[in-house]
Write an enzyme that holds these catalytic residues in place. Structure first.
Site, PDB file in Angstrom:
ATOM      1  CG  ASP A   1      -2.053  -0.942   1.115  1.00 29.17           C
ATOM      2  OD1 ASP A   1      -2.258  -1.487   0.010  1.00 29.17           O
ATOM      3  OD2 ASP A   1      -2.756  -1.170   2.126  1.00 29.17           O
TER       4      ASP A   1
ATOM      5  CG  ASP B   1     -12.505  -4.867  -1.982  1.00 28.05           C
ATOM      6  OD1 ASP B   1     -11.542  -5.651  -2.078  1.00 28.05           O
ATOM      7  OD2 ASP B   1     -12.374  -3.635  -1.894  1.00 28.05           O
TER       8      ASP B   1
END
Lengths: 257, 214
Positions: A11, A130
């Site tokens: 990230d 997701d």
């Protein structure tokens, strides 16, 4: 024989790796380029940079990060986060990304998948989904698509399996299936979810969310039918090195690089 | 003495160029057939479809420039779709002519397999070519990174230098005289891929580059 892939995911926010990567004893441990080189040297099969930056100014920093990484690290690099248009994809590909991962933007505008695939080829377009588990009226598992990854994730009411199939039809070259329920639990991937999708899809599927041990990765591959696994914490915090995990999976009979 | 990297809009051009620059070879990125014709060695990158690629190569005059470079024995490396277009024909999006430099057809993997093949797979050298300088320092059965739905079904099996098993065996490296081609992406195959490119530059193109540190 085609090898199973292990893909660390970093990230990146405003050019720095967040969610602390604690195993690298280096003053530049927050530098994505340094970490990319480290993971390359330790046997990563690909890399993913996920841009969690909010502003477009900071997104320019990501272009620079991708450029600097691509000049030094010669394995496949996927970039995701904040990519909403074919032009956004083009910028990242020119900067050196090999694939583009799209998630919320694809749910809001499914044509983004086909437009991207037509312009750059399906192999460039990774659809990341997701997913949260829900129960239907008789208690059988169902899975729903969520958008806006993170604390503000929103339910869409869309069936995840149907969306996965549609994404493949629209031209995605690979799918990332991320279980939000399993994410961060170190309890293993959602195997039933993976099985349901991999048994119906003819493109590679990458498992994400929940890996805590090499056995979880093994289950993702063998029981879940995944072609690759995405993992973050298991490697970032130094619990296992990629080489250790690969040796373990190799000993269990899987073909690893 | 320069290496011409052909720019016809291929998606992987920038990364092929980055890898070659990392190796320190002097190169020219060009879409000019005249520059290709004068080059001392040529690299043809490629990602995507043979139909689009051939349309562009024909329209720009690059197709003829590649054919004449090949006829003149100019050292040449085709990568992925840059390998496939060397064949006679391709069946992708309907049968169409390709460059016709290497005898064979570009065929789709059977529907029983996951398509595209994405990932690392081994290259097994053939007896005839296993000592070729292109493979210097790269052990037999090394993994390289593949991304493709089609493969070259060549009729002249003697030009197959490397084979790969994706349930069916397909040619992953072709060598014919000064012409080489790889179905995998050396620019994305880590240290083995860099060495493969280095070998092409040093031993086939015979151009200067920096010593390889990997």
């Amino acid at each position: 024989m085609l090898k199973r892939r292990i893909i660390p995911c970093l990230d990146v926010k405003a050019g720095r790796v967040v969610k602390g990567v604690s195993f690298v004893d280096h003053r530049d441990a927050g530098d994505p380029v340094v970490l990319a080189a480290h993971y390359n040297d330790s046997g990563a099969d690909e890399l993913v940079f996920y841009d969690i930056t909010a502003s477009s100014d900071e997104r320019n920093i990501m272009v620079d990060v991708v450029e600097r990484t691509a000049a030094q690290v010669f394995i496949p690099l996927t970039v995701g986060g904040g990519i909403r248009t074919v032009d956004d994809m083009y910028r990242m590909l020119r900067a050196g990304a090999d694939k583009i991962s799209i998630n919320t933007a694809a749910v809001l505008n499914p044509q983004l998948i086909s437009d991207g695939a037509k312009r750059f080829g399906s192999q460039c377009i990774v659809l990341s989904i997701d997913v949260r588990r829900v129960q239907d009226s008789v208690g059988a598992p169902q899975w729903q698509v969520y958008t806006h990854t993170g604390a503000n994730a929103r339910s869409t009411g869309i069936d995840a399996v149907a969306w996965a199939i549609r994404g493949a039809e629209l031209g995605a070259g690979e799918l990332v299936i991320n279980s939000m329920d399993a994410d961060g639990t170190y309890g293993g991937y959602d195997i039933a979810l993976l099985q349901t999708i991999t048994s119906q899809i003819g493109i590679p599927v990458i498992a994400s969310g929940g890996a805590g041990t090499p056995e979880h990765l093994y289950d993702g591959f063998v029981r879940g039918g995944a072609d690759a696994v995405l993992a973050a914490s298991i490697f970032h915090f130094g619990n296992y090195t990629i080489a250790e995990v690969k040796a373990d999976l190799h000993n269990r009979g899987l073909a690893m690089r | 003495m320069t290496l011409a990297v052909i720019d016809y809009g291929a998606g992987n051009l920038p990364n092929v160029v980055r890898a070659l620059q990392h190796l320190g070879v002097a190169l020219t990125i060009t879409s000019d057939p005249a520059v290709v014709a004068r080059a001392s060695a040529v690299v043809l990158p490629g990602v995507g479809a043979t139909l689009d690629t051939m349309t562009t190569l024909n329209q720009t005059g690059l197709a003829d420039a590649i054919r004449s470079a090949s006829a003149n024995g100019v050292p040449f490396l085709g990568i992925c779709v840059g390998m496939q277009v060397l064949c006679d024909i391709s069946e992708e999006f309907g049968p169409h002519d390709c460059l016709g430099i290497l005898p064979g057809a570009v065929r789709r993997f059977p529907a029983t397999l996951k398509v595209p093949q994405i990932g690392w797979n081994q290259v097994r050298y053939t007896t005839k070519h296993h000592q070729h300088a292109l493979f210097d320092g790269i052990p037999d059965q090394t993994d390289f990174y593949f991304v493709h739905s089609y493969y070259c079904d060549v009729t002249d099996k003697t030009i197959i230098a490397g084979e790969t098993d994706y349930t069916l065996d397909f040619p992953s490296v072709l060598i014919n005289g000064n012409m080489a081609a790889a179905q995998f992406h050396p620019e994305k195959s880590g240290s083995a891929g860099l060495r493969f490119l280095h070998n092409f530059i040093q031993h086939m193109a015979k151009l200067e580059c920096e010593p390889l540190h990997v």
